[in-house]
Design a protein around this motif. Structure first.
Motif, PDB file in Angstrom:
ATOM      1  N   THR A  18       8.220  37.418  76.123  1.00 20.85           N
ATOM      2  CA  THR A  18       7.027  37.070  76.900  1.00 20.85           C
ATOM      3  C   THR A  18       7.340  36.700  78.346  1.00 20.85           C
ATOM      4  O   THR A  18       6.467  36.210  79.050  1.00 20.85           O
ATOM      5  CB  THR A  18       6.274  35.912  76.230  1.00 20.85           C
ATOM      6  OG1 THR A  18       7.115  34.753  76.203  1.00 20.85           O
ATOM      7  CG2 THR A  18       5.826  36.267  74.826  1.00 20.85           C
ATOM      8  N   ASP A  21       4.902  37.871  80.928  1.00 15.60           N
ATOM      9  CA  ASP A  21       3.543  37.373  80.742  1.00 15.60           C
ATOM     10  C   ASP A  21       3.389  35.895  81.074  1.00 15.60           C
ATOM     11  O   ASP A  21       2.293  35.428  81.304  1.00 15.60           O
ATOM     12  CB  ASP A  21       3.096  37.569  79.286  1.00 15.60           C
ATOM     13  CG  ASP A  21       3.127  39.024  78.879  1.00 15.60           C
ATOM     14  OD1 ASP A  21       2.985  39.894  79.753  1.00 15.60           O
ATOM     15  OD2 ASP A  21       3.314  39.281  77.679  1.00 15.60           O
ATOM     16  N   ARG A  22       4.492  35.155  81.085  1.00 18.60           N
ATOM     17  CA  ARG A  22       4.421  33.702  81.191  1.00 18.60           C
ATOM     18  C   ARG A  22       4.047  33.209  82.573  1.00 18.60           C
ATOM     19  O   ARG A  22       3.347  32.225  82.704  1.00 18.60           O
ATOM     20  CB  ARG A  22       5.755  33.071  80.783  1.00 18.60           C
ATOM     21  CG  ARG A  22       5.882  32.863  79.319  1.00 18.60           C
ATOM     22  CD  ARG A  22       6.986  31.894  78.955  1.00 18.60           C
ATOM     23  NE  ARG A  22       8.117  31.888  79.833  1.00 18.60           N
ATOM     24  CZ  ARG A  22       9.171  32.676  79.733  1.00 18.60           C
ATOM     25  NH1 ARG A  22       9.226  33.554  78.774  1.00 18.60           N
ATOM     26  NH2 ARG A  22      10.171  32.590  80.569  1.00 18.60           N
ATOM     27  N   TYR A  37       3.419  34.181  67.002  1.00 20.12           N
ATOM     28  CA  TYR A  37       3.398  35.267  67.994  1.00 20.12           C
ATOM     29  C   TYR A  37       3.851  36.579  67.368  1.00 20.12           C
ATOM     30  O   TYR A  37       3.226  37.622  67.559  1.00 20.12           O
ATOM     31  CB  TYR A  37       4.291  34.910  69.187  1.00 20.12           C
ATOM     32  CG  TYR A  37       4.356  36.010  70.212  1.00 20.12           C
ATOM     33  CD1 TYR A  37       3.380  36.124  71.195  1.00 20.12           C
ATOM     34  CD2 TYR A  37       5.387  36.959  70.190  1.00 20.12           C
ATOM     35  CE1 TYR A  37       3.426  37.143  72.128  1.00 20.12           C
ATOM     36  CE2 TYR A  37       5.440  37.977  71.116  1.00 20.12           C
ATOM     37  CZ  TYR A  37       4.454  38.067  72.084  1.00 20.12           C
ATOM     38  OH  TYR A  37       4.502  39.092  73.002  1.00 20.12           O
TER      39      TYR A  37
END
Length: 67
Positions: A18, A21-22, A37
């Motif tokens: 991720t 995306d973080r 997740y």
């Protein structure tokens, strides 16, 4: 590989999966966050006993070493 040996390493794998995306880093994921997740995303994990690597079944095939 036993599940309890993998669980401790899942948060590191989720951070890698991720990262894009973080954006701004928040609280690090827990093992439970990681499991949720992976399930929600339908990601399969494969363990290679020779290389001791856990690989996510994603396009980038992120991997972490265990042990």
């Amino acid at each position: 590989m036993r599940e309890d040996q993998i669980l401790a390493h899942l948060p590191a794998l989720i951070l890698r999966l991720t990262a894009a995306d973080r954006g701004v880093a928040g609280e690090p994921p827990t093992a439970l966050d990681a499991v949720e997740y992976l399930r929600a995303s339908g990601i399969t994990l494969t363990y290679d006993a020779v290389t001791k690597a856990l690989t996510a079944g994603t396009e980038r095939a992120e991997r972490i070493l265990i042990g």
